[in-house]
Design a protein around this motif. Structure first.
Motif, PDB file in Angstrom:
ATOM      1  N   UNK A  40       0.842  -1.200   0.000  1.00 25.09           N
ATOM      2  CA  UNK A  40       0.000   0.000   0.000  1.00 25.09           C
ATOM      3  C   UNK A  40       0.879   1.252   0.000  1.00 25.09           C
ATOM      4  N   UNK A  41       2.141   1.102   0.425  1.00 27.28           N
ATOM      5  CA  UNK A  41       3.023   2.245   0.606  1.00 27.28           C
ATOM      6  C   UNK A  41       4.242   2.253  -0.304  1.00 27.28           C
ATOM      7  N   UNK A  42       4.731   1.081  -0.654  1.00 24.12           N
ATOM      8  CA  UNK A  42       5.969   0.996  -1.439  1.00 24.12           C
ATOM      9  C   UNK A  42       5.826  -0.057  -2.535  1.00 24.12           C
ATOM     10  N   UNK A  43       6.718  -0.022  -3.495  1.00 17.88           N
ATOM     11  CA  UNK A  43       6.776  -1.072  -4.505  1.00 17.88           C
ATOM     12  C   UNK A  43       7.543  -2.245  -3.930  1.00 17.88           C
ATOM     13  N   UNK A  44       7.071  -3.441  -4.210  1.00 19.60           N
ATOM     14  CA  UNK A  44       7.800  -4.624  -3.745  1.00 19.60           C
ATOM     15  C   UNK A  44       9.097  -4.746  -4.539  1.00 19.60           C
ATOM     16  N   UNK A  45      10.041  -5.474  -3.974  1.00 19.06           N
ATOM     17  CA  UNK A  45      11.286  -5.747  -4.673  1.00 19.06           C
ATOM     18  C   UNK A  45      11.000  -6.717  -5.819  1.00 19.06           C
ATOM     19  N   UNK A  46      11.892  -6.764  -6.807  1.00 19.07           N
ATOM     20  CA  UNK A  46      11.604  -7.627  -7.959  1.00 19.07           C
ATOM     21  C   UNK A  46      11.505  -9.124  -7.613  1.00 19.07           C
ATOM     22  N   UNK A 266       5.036   9.190   2.120  1.00 14.88           N
ATOM     23  CA  UNK A 266       6.282   8.457   2.349  1.00 14.88           C
ATOM     24  C   UNK A 266       7.444   9.418   2.103  1.00 14.88           C
ATOM     25  N   UNK A 267       8.491   9.374   2.961  1.00 14.61           N
ATOM     26  CA  UNK A 267       9.679  10.204   2.722  1.00 14.61           C
ATOM     27  C   UNK A 267      10.768   9.367   2.068  1.00 14.61           C
ATOM     28  N   UNK A 268      11.312   9.897   0.986  1.00 14.62           N
ATOM     29  CA  UNK A 268      12.419   9.208   0.312  1.00 14.62           C
ATOM     30  C   UNK A 268      13.628  10.149   0.271  1.00 14.62           C
ATOM     31  N   UNK A 278      10.948   4.478 -10.110  1.00 13.83           N
ATOM     32  CA  UNK A 278       9.790   5.046  -9.446  1.00 13.83           C
ATOM     33  C   UNK A 278       9.788   4.617  -7.986  1.00 13.83           C
ATOM     34  N   UNK A 279       9.878   5.581  -7.076  1.00 11.46           N
ATOM     35  CA  UNK A 279       9.838   5.282  -5.650  1.00 11.46           C
ATOM     36  C   UNK A 279       8.500   5.685  -5.044  1.00 11.46           C
ATOM     37  N   UNK A 280       7.946   6.819  -5.493  1.00  8.84           N
ATOM     38  CA  UNK A 280       6.617   7.223  -5.027  1.00  8.84           C
ATOM     39  C   UNK A 280       5.589   6.429  -5.837  1.00  8.84           C
ATOM     40  N   UNK A 281       4.488   6.023  -5.193  1.00  9.37           N
ATOM     41  CA  UNK A 281       3.489   5.204  -5.874  1.00  9.37           C
ATOM     42  C   UNK A 281       3.001   5.828  -7.167  1.00  9.37           C
TER      43      UNK A 281
END
Ligand code: 4AZ
Length: 582
Positions: A40-46, A266-268, A278-281
């Motif tokens: 819901x907050x981040x992209x999963x790792x590959x 989210x803070x990056x 892409x780090x932000x959704x």
């Protein structure tokens, strides 16, 4: 009297300044206990995929086949980094050792000196060579957490420190140190970027205190990480993963200096801006607007960018690009304003290629719908309650002047949400399965249509975001409308204040402050589409109900599609709707 008002003024001023300083974290969000495994907050790792909101380990065969081979600490050679990481993710044995094939010469050892179990100077010995200190430059909690995980402390570091090494020991006299840069998610320092660097005697080197704490309670100045670690409150929302599970960066109203605030709260780190990942959704960290021209947004040294080209972080990024990308949400975006109708504009061909019209037999359009791929159309449950011979039209602009390029489909199946409540309009969502028109049309890709994307997280768009609603519903004066119209509306966050006990979870409000733009009877079932920073459209809402139409203070109520992502994917299959985290 005068003195008192000055005092009150100073008091108010200091309160407001103080208020800003404490207000970084969002409590309701913190209560959901999000971590770097919360999709819901981040992209999963590959090497992971998102299932019911969590990033879970993939099986190695679900990784791409190409890439460069890598070797694990237990001496196995893998086809690529993703396959090794998916093995590690599942069984937690055998971590990354080196790039390329396994070679008995390769060694990577990490030490804490002088012989402390849990804290000390970090030293690394590569291939049985001399132990080398880690340079002080760039040593942060990101790196310290990885070093401690590598040493067998699953929660990472308590503190990252810098100090002068004790130089009385001849081993410590080396004039070299290793510069380490980690992303913060690695399990070993071998996965981070390591570069030799010259060290002067005055230079401080990296020290670490690994986390052994078994605290159950944090003190008042501390943040309770989801992994139960306690960190100082002023280390939250700074783009640095102090907790080690990222839980200190995922629920932030705003971000501290040196970090960037995603729409998803989210803070990056600023160095992740414009780095082609892409780090932000919703991709604002890579938007054209931000990344146009020079890279001033990043605010880091170029040196680091060049050094990373060979790193496992680059490898991870490369693997991400190897997954198939779902095509959805792309429309013609040349927008021209025309005559206003319930605040709306006339749609032109290709503006809303996902817009569908639902009719009962060949009668008038009674609802809208959204094409979401395959043979599937999303609409409101209240549009299809009765057993009836519905038809779905694609490519329609005008409902009496039938244009060419329209297709009509009959329905194979109607799936109404099992908890749809016709009295309260809770769960007002339904799926329509189209019957392919002929054998060549087995996947139903309707002529001139493009699927709209399904939002997978409730954090993608929030209050104030401008979105578009479209349909053939009633116009001003509640007069029938025959051309497809659209208008800009804004997501509104305070809807339970307005509709009170008629407003439920799974609903979302959108409108304008003066009520001049709104959906109305006949628009029901149609899409409310929000766009990410690359102009990709997501069906954020389904037109559901409202207190009349266009009435000031009473925005339209929509079914909040993000809340039904799992329901939709259960029925139509994950392959059709999972744009990321596949
Ligand atoms: C309806 O009756 C309806 N203003 C749809 C949308 C709205 C109100 C009523 C929102 O289908």
């Amino acid at each position: 009297m005068k003195l008192l008002s000055v005092l009150v003024f100073i008091l108010c001023l200091s309160f407001s300044i103080f208020g800003q300083k404490v207000g970084y974290l969002i409590e309701e969000c913190v209560n959901n206990r999000y971590t770097q495994n919360s999709c819901e907050k981040v992209f999963c790792e590959p090497w992971q995929r998102c299932i019911d909101g969590s990033c879970l380990c993939k099986l190695p065969y679900q990784c791409p086949k190409n890439g460069t081979s890598v070797c694990s600490t237990d001496g196995k050679t893998f086809r690529n980094y993703c396959q090794l990481k998916s093995f590690e993710c599942q069984r937690r044995q055998g971590s990354f050792l080196n790039r390329g094939k396994c070679n008995p010469q390769e060694h990577f050892e990490i030490f804490l000196e002088p012989d402390y179990d849990t804290k000390g100077f970090v030293q690394v010995a590569l291939n049985h060579e001399q132990k080398t200190f880690i340079c002080g430059h760039g040593w942060s909690m990101n790196e310290a957490n990885v070093a401690c995980r590598h040493l067998g402390f699953p929660k990472g570091a308590d503190r990252a420190e810098l100090d002068h090494p004790e130089l009385d020991h001849p081993d410590n006299a080396s004039s070299e140190c290793l510069r380490v840069t980690c992303r913060g998610i690695e399990t070993t320092l071998a996965e981070c970027t390591l570069r030799r660097s010259n060290r002067t005697d005055e230079e401080k080197v990296a020290k670490v205190v690994c986390y052994t704490g078994a605290h159950t309670e944090c003190s008042s100045g501390e943040f309770h990480c989801v992994n139960r670690k306690c960190i100082p409150l002023n280390k939250t929302c700074d783009g640095i993963n102090d907790c080690g599970d990222s839980s200190d960066e995922l629920c932030c109203k705003e971000c501290r200096r040196g970090s960037y605030h995603c729409q998803s709260d989210v803070c990056i780190p600023r160095k992740y801006l414009c780095n082609n990942e892409r780090d932000c959704l919703t991709g604002e960290d890579e938007s054209h607007q931000l990344c146009r021209g020079d890279k001033t947004a990043r605010g880091d040294e170029r040196e680091e960018i060049e050094a990373n080209e060979e790193s496992m972080d680059e490898e991870r990024k490369k693997i991400k690009t190897l997954f198939p990308k779902l095509q959805c949400g792309i429309a013609n975006h040349t927008v021209t304003r025309r005559k206003r109708i319930l605040g709306g504009n006339e749609a032109k061909e290709f503006d809303f290629p996902w817009q569908m019209a639902i009719t009962e037999e060949l009668a008038k359009v009674n609802c809208g719908g959204a094409y979401i791929g395959g043979c599937w159309v999303l609409t409101a449950a209240h549009c299809v309650r009765r057993i009836y011979h519905y038809k779905v039209w694609t490519g329609m602009l005008n409902s009496i002047n039938m244009t060419t390029g329209m297709d009509v489909y009959k329905l194979k199946k109607i799936i109404v949400h099992e908890h749809y409540n016709g009295k309260t309009y809770e769960n007002d969502i339904a799926l329509l399965e189209l019957i392919p028109k002929d054998r060549r049309d087995s996947s139903c890709y309707p002529h001139k249509s493009v699927p709209v994307c399904i939002p997978w997280s409730q954090y993608m768009f929030s209050s104030g975001h401008q979105c578009k609603v479209s349909g053939w519903g009633l116009k001003e004066g509640l007069v029938r409308e025959y051309t497809l119209k659209w208008g800009y509306v804004y997501i509104m966050g305070n809807c339970s204040d307005i509709y009170r006990d008629r407003y439920f979870k799974g609903m979302e409000c959108a409108g304008t402050s003066d009520g001049s733009v709104d959906s109305c009877k006949g628009d029901s079932g149609g899409p409310l589409v929000c766009y990410d920073s690359h102009n990709v459209g997501y069906v954020w809402g389904i037109v559901s109900w409202g207190e009349n139409c266009g009435q000031k203070g009473y925005p339209g109520v929509y079914t909040k599609v993000a809340n039904y992502f799992d329901w939709i994917s259960q029925h139509i299959g994950t392959a059709l709707i999972s744009q990321y985290n596949v």
